[in-house]
Design an enzyme around this catalytic site. Structure first.
Site, mmCIF file in Angstrom:
data_model
loop_
_atom_site.group_PDB
_atom_site.id
_atom_site.type_symbol
_atom_site.label_atom_id
_atom_site.label_comp_id
_atom_site.label_asym_id
_atom_site.label_seq_id
_atom_site.Cartn_x
_atom_site.Cartn_y
_atom_site.Cartn_z
ATOM 1 N N ARG A 118 23.002 99.181 30.083
ATOM 2 C CA ARG A 118 22.028 98.141 30.553
ATOM 3 C C ARG A 118 20.355 98.282 30.015
ATOM 4 N NH1 ARG A 118 22.870 92.556 33.538
ATOM 5 N NH2 ARG A 118 21.201 91.747 33.202
ATOM 6 N N GLN A 167 20.453 78.192 43.600
ATOM 7 C CA GLN A 167 20.627 77.709 44.107
ATOM 8 C C GLN A 167 21.851 77.973 45.114
ATOM 9 O OE1 GLN A 167 19.076 74.009 44.521
ATOM 10 N NE2 GLN A 167 20.180 73.164 46.536
HETATM 11 P P1 NAP Z 1 12.239 68.059 52.647
HETATM 12 O O1 NAP Z 1 12.681 69.392 52.280
HETATM 13 O O2 NAP Z 1 12.975 67.560 54.207
HETATM 14 O O3 NAP Z 1 10.815 67.549 52.942
HETATM 15 C C1 NAP Z 1 10.267 66.644 53.427
HETATM 16 C C2 NAP Z 1 9.121 66.819 54.218
HETATM 17 O O4 NAP Z 1 8.228 65.648 54.765
HETATM 18 C C3 NAP Z 1 8.506 68.199 54.571
HETATM 19 O O5 NAP Z 1 7.575 68.469 54.230
HETATM 20 C C4 NAP Z 1 8.059 67.291 56.112
HETATM 21 O O6 NAP Z 1 7.108 67.666 56.317
HETATM 22 C C5 NAP Z 1 7.449 65.491 55.477
HETATM 23 N N1 NAP Z 1 7.949 64.977 57.126
HETATM 24 C C6 NAP Z 1 9.030 64.365 57.273
HETATM 25 N N2 NAP Z 1 8.776 63.440 58.121
HETATM 26 C C7 NAP Z 1 7.155 63.189 57.914
HETATM 27 C C8 NAP Z 1 6.709 61.959 58.750
HETATM 28 N N3 NAP Z 1 7.331 60.758 59.552
HETATM 29 N N4 NAP Z 1 5.684 61.794 58.107
HETATM 30 C C9 NAP Z 1 4.588 62.698 57.178
HETATM 31 N N5 NAP Z 1 5.302 63.631 56.326
HETATM 32 C C10 NAP Z 1 7.057 64.521 57.370
HETATM 33 O O7 NAP Z 1 12.868 66.639 51.937
HETATM 34 P P2 NAP Z 1 12.616 66.457 50.783
HETATM 35 O O8 NAP Z 1 11.557 66.814 49.650
HETATM 36 O O9 NAP Z 1 13.081 64.843 50.241
HETATM 37 O O10 NAP Z 1 13.797 66.993 49.600
HETATM 38 C C11 NAP Z 1 15.553 66.921 49.845
HETATM 39 C C12 NAP Z 1 16.158 67.574 49.592
HETATM 40 O O11 NAP Z 1 16.540 68.152 48.659
HETATM 41 C C13 NAP Z 1 16.227 68.957 50.686
HETATM 42 O O12 NAP Z 1 16.960 69.808 51.105
HETATM 43 C C14 NAP Z 1 15.582 70.139 48.808
HETATM 44 O O13 NAP Z 1 15.312 70.785 49.195
HETATM 45 C C15 NAP Z 1 15.683 69.471 48.270
HETATM 46 N N6 NAP Z 1 15.228 69.965 46.708
HETATM 47 C C16 NAP Z 1 14.671 70.931 46.270
HETATM 48 C C17 NAP Z 1 14.020 71.130 45.253
HETATM 49 C C18 NAP Z 1 13.403 72.209 44.655
HETATM 50 O O14 NAP Z 1 14.353 73.433 45.163
HETATM 51 N N7 NAP Z 1 12.995 72.671 44.198
HETATM 52 C C19 NAP Z 1 13.310 69.780 45.109
HETATM 53 C C20 NAP Z 1 13.694 68.878 45.155
HETATM 54 C C21 NAP Z 1 15.042 69.138 46.397
HETATM 55 P P3 NAP Z 1 5.881 68.470 57.247
HETATM 56 O O15 NAP Z 1 7.336 67.565 58.531
HETATM 57 O O16 NAP Z 1 5.169 69.685 57.917
HETATM 58 O O17 NAP Z 1 5.032 67.554 57.275
HETATM 59 FE FE1 SF4 Z 2 23.557 78.310 37.380
HETATM 60 FE FE2 SF4 Z 2 22.931 77.190 39.481
HETATM 61 FE FE3 SF4 Z 2 24.711 77.323 39.890
HETATM 62 FE FE4 SF4 Z 2 23.508 78.913 39.726
HETATM 63 S S1 SF4 Z 2 23.896 77.389 41.271
HETATM 64 S S2 SF4 Z 2 25.138 79.274 37.893
HETATM 65 S S3 SF4 Z 2 21.646 79.097 38.400
HETATM 66 S S4 SF4 Z 2 23.758 75.718 37.809
#
Ligand code: NAP
Ligand code: SF4
Length: 671
Positions: free
Chosen positions: A215, A340
């Site tokens: 690799r 993830q």
């Molecule tokens: P989350 O990750 O729990 O975020 C909710 C956000 O809202 C927190 O940052 C919180 O921050 C804020 N919040 C909570 N209650 C509040 C209130 N009463 N007033 C104001 N702010 C408040 O939930 P989510 O964004 O809905 O995501 C849901 C799930 O999907 C999570 O597990 C997330 O990790 C996952 N997800 C992941 C990705 C990724 O990895 N790229 C993308 C989308 C979703 P503060 O409390 O600091 O203000």
């Molecule tokens: Fe692919 Fe996401 Fe599954 Fe990992 S967790 S194998 S990146 S789909």
């Protein structure tokens, strides 16, 4: 024949591989668990049964110093052979070839006894390595050879010598990590001596009927890394030393440039293996962000490699190749490159699995057997949880009807697929729909379910999902306030200044949607320019200057109440990518916020008791989720119809795809 190149055999010395598909090496964390090798044998066995041509195992260390972390697997004595034989026997029974990867972590080892060419600490390690003496360097080489001999005894068809990704061999090759002035350091010729000696001595000890794959790091993505001219010099020296096949490695682990995450264009780096092919006589495996047979076939046809390596796609679907052979690629459960449940699990010492396939690496723990009694099951809600349950339950033999109130299936998946860089979610949706069709699941969209719809069923599964939570802030009903789902579905025209309340996964997605939505997905060159990658690799390590901060036409504030870095709960291996990207695009990240009120002037906040007005046109709510549940639960209970909840309807907080599909699988297994 479709995929005529991909599915054609290839003869390598005495070995004929049944097709050009290589299941690339990935660590699963299974080796260290009780009955770990039995689980690995079942894991690899299912993929071999699924017709993959060659499997390369996760990295096995040739000695204790080289293990990646305490308790990781070593093969340095005959006693270790027995457990490896479980794997080789199972895989070979399906006519698939298998090579063991030998990986010496060097300074990437997560323990204090790590060794390296020079005592230079890796930025991703808390330990400083011990510099190897000349005698110890010879010992490492002997350990590689000994490990390869043991692999042969265990029944492997060959080994892959891990020379990329910044592990020990790579540390010798590159100036940044090799400051020696003896025969193993200094000139490039000296720095590659370690790699060349390992291959030469392995070939000498094992003869010609044993595959040696190397690799090779085609692109280091670190300062003072190799140039492509140097890579070619090394490849030629390794070929002379006895390498049979080159595999492609892209990027050291310490590099802060994404190489496999979903925002990386498919096959972004395969032009480098195409270039390598012009300079070597042995076959080349191309890799990185290849996840469909269509892309793989094109790469082979265009001469980007002789073989295609895919690792995570085999976590997502063990039958990838078999489905391609059967011309059923629409039924392949595609890896969405989220990391993830695979890489992120490894970082917290859990066994790897897959967000879209919870059985991955759990084959022995999750046998999927037909149901003892066929039931008529109603599933309410056609999001990820509902669709996944309908599929699993139907595969077990149940008769399933899936109800969805909207015109189309998908729920939150539809929103996620609209986020730039997350287009792979469309593949999950395509897979779900194709499976529902082939399994004859009755799908009833545009149906607002009431009690009359479900009384004739023997079980009712509630998968009605979530809605955005509405925080208690003065003025929250102001016309400038918009829920996130309206933004992600393209349902609102936003102003040029917006504030996002909540910096969780969805807050990040919304920010990214706003700043990137007008752009088309980057191709490899655009991606390279964006991240400062020199794809010609004329510059050492292929590291170019990153562009300056972009001034976006929309001013975006991403807000959170907590005092910590934004996106702290995002995945370990991808969170930093999202953060870097938003910063580069000029998103203003404010923490430790108090929300005071919303009015015609905008959003009033205070930060450590200092008041501030954000004069924004829109305020987007991404402040978590609430469950959505049907209003006829009491009636259902009164009629004694058993019911179960899954996904957001069960628990909205922190709901993600992994939990939605995982709960669907677990429930389907029990009914
Ligand atoms: P989350 O990750 O729990 O975020 C909710 C956000 O809202 C927190 O940052 C919180 O921050 C804020 N919040 C909570 N209650 C509040 C209130 N009463 N007033 C104001 N702010 C408040 O939930 P989510 O964004 O809905 O995501 C849901 C799930 O999907 C999570 O597990 C997330 O990790 C996952 N997800 C992941 C990705 C990724 O990895 N790229 C993308 C989308 C979703 P503060 O409390 O600091 O203000
Ligand atoms: Fe692919 Fe996401 Fe599954 Fe990992 S967790 S194998 S990146 S789909």
């Amino acid at each position: 024949m479709p995929y005529s190149q991909l599915l054609s055999p290839y003869t390598l010395g005495k070995f004929t591989l049944k097709n050009r598909v290589v299941m690339g090496s990935m660590h699963t964390n299974l080796e260290e668990l009780p009955e770990g090798f039995e689980r690995l044998a079942a894991f690899y066995g299912e993929r071999a049964k699924g017709q993959v041509g060659l499997i390369i195992t996760g990295g096995i260390s040739p000695n204790q110093a080289g293990i990646l972390a305490p308790n990781r697997s070593v093969l340095n004595s005959v006693e270790g052979i027995v457990e490896h034989q479980l794997i080789t026997k199972e895989v070979k029974s399906h006519g698939t070839k298998i090579c063991m990867q030998i990986l010496h972590a060097g300074r990437y080892a997560f323990h204090p006894k790590q060794v390296a060419p020079s005592a230079i600490q890796a930025p991703i390690s808390p330990y400083c390595p011990i510099a190897l003496s000349d005698e110890q360097v010879h010992q490492q080489i002997s350990d590689f050879v000994n490990c390869a001999k043991l692999a042969q005894k265990a029944g492997y068809d060959g080994v892959e010598i891990m020379g990329s990704e910044g592990y020990l061999i790579n540390q010798f090759i590159v100036k940044a990590t090799n400051h020696r002035d003896d025969q193993w350091g200094g000139s490039y010729e000296n720095r590659i001596r370690f790699a060349v000696e390992i291959v030469k001595q392995t070939r000498l000890a094992l003869g010609n009927d044993f595959l040696i794959i190397f690799r090779l790091s085609l692109l280091d993505l670190i300062n003072e890394g190799s140039t492509f001219d140097e890579v070619i010099l090394l490849a030629n020296a390794l070929e002379n030393a006895g390498v049979d096949v080159f595999n492609s490695g892209i990027g050291w682990h310490e590099s802060r440039i994404p190489t496999i995450a979903s925002g990386v264009p498919r096959a972004a780096f395969s032009s480098l293996s195409q270039r390598l092919k012009r300079h070597v006589c042995v076959p080349v495996i191309t890799s990185n962000r290849i996840n469909t047979p269509e892309v793989a076939e094109i790469l082979l046809q265009q001469g980007h490699g002789d073989f295609i390596s895919m690792a995570r796609p085999f976590l997502a679907d063990s039958q990838f190749v078999a489905k391609a052979m059967a011309q059923q690629s629409e039924l392949i459960n595609t890896c969405i490159a989220c990391n993830q449940a695979c890489l992120d699990n490894i970082f917290v010492n859990l066994p790897a699995s897959c967000i879209v396939n919870p059985r991955a690496c759990n084959e022995t723990l999750m046998p999927f057997l037909p149901a003892s009694k066929r039931k008529h099951i109603a599933v309410i809600g056609g999001g990820a949880a509902g669709m996944a349950f309908a599929i699993y339950a139907s595969e077990r033999g149940h008769s399933v009807t899936l109800f969805e109130k909207r015109a189309q299936l998908g729920g939150q998946l539809l929103l996620a697929a609209n986020v730039p860089g997350k287009e792979e979610f469309k593949e999950t949706l395509r897979y779900f729909k194709a499976k529902l069709k082939i399994l004859n699941v009755q799908v009833k969209c545009n149906t607002h379910v009431n009690i009359d719809h479900v009384t004739m069923f023997e079980h009712c599964v509630i998968a009605t999902g979530v809605k955005g939570a509405v925080p208690t802030i003065e003025g929250i009903l102001h016309s400038s306030v918009v829920p996130y789902h309206k933004v992600l579905s393209g349902g609102v025209k936003l102003g040029t200044k917006v504030a996002i309340i909540g910096a969780g996964g969805i807050g990040f997605d919304v920010a990214s949607y706003i700043i990137d939505k007008a752009k088309t997905a980057p191709n490899s060159d655009e991606f390279a320019a964006q991240w400062g990658v020199d794809l010609t690799v004329n510059l050492p390590g292929g590291v170019a200057k990153k562009p300056d901060k972009v001034v976006n036409e929309t001013c975006v504030y991403l807000l959170q109440r907590k005092l910590r870095k934004h996106g702290a709960d995002l995945g370990k291996t991808t969170g930093w990518i999202h953060r870097e990207h938003l910063k580069q695009q000029g998103v203003k990240m404010l923490a430790a916020i108090n929300y005071e009120k919303i009015d015609d002037k905008g959003l009033h906040i205070s930060v450590r008791n200092r008041e501030r007005l954000l004069e924004v046109d829109n305020i987007i709510l991404c402040a978590g989720q609430q469950p959505v549940r049907p209003d006829f639960i009491t009636q259902l209970k009164a009629k004694n119809i058993p019911l179960s909840y899954i996904g957001g309807a069960l628990e909205a907080n922190k709901l993600d795809l992994q939990r939605a599909i995982g709960e669907a699988f677990t429930l389907a297994q029990t009914l």
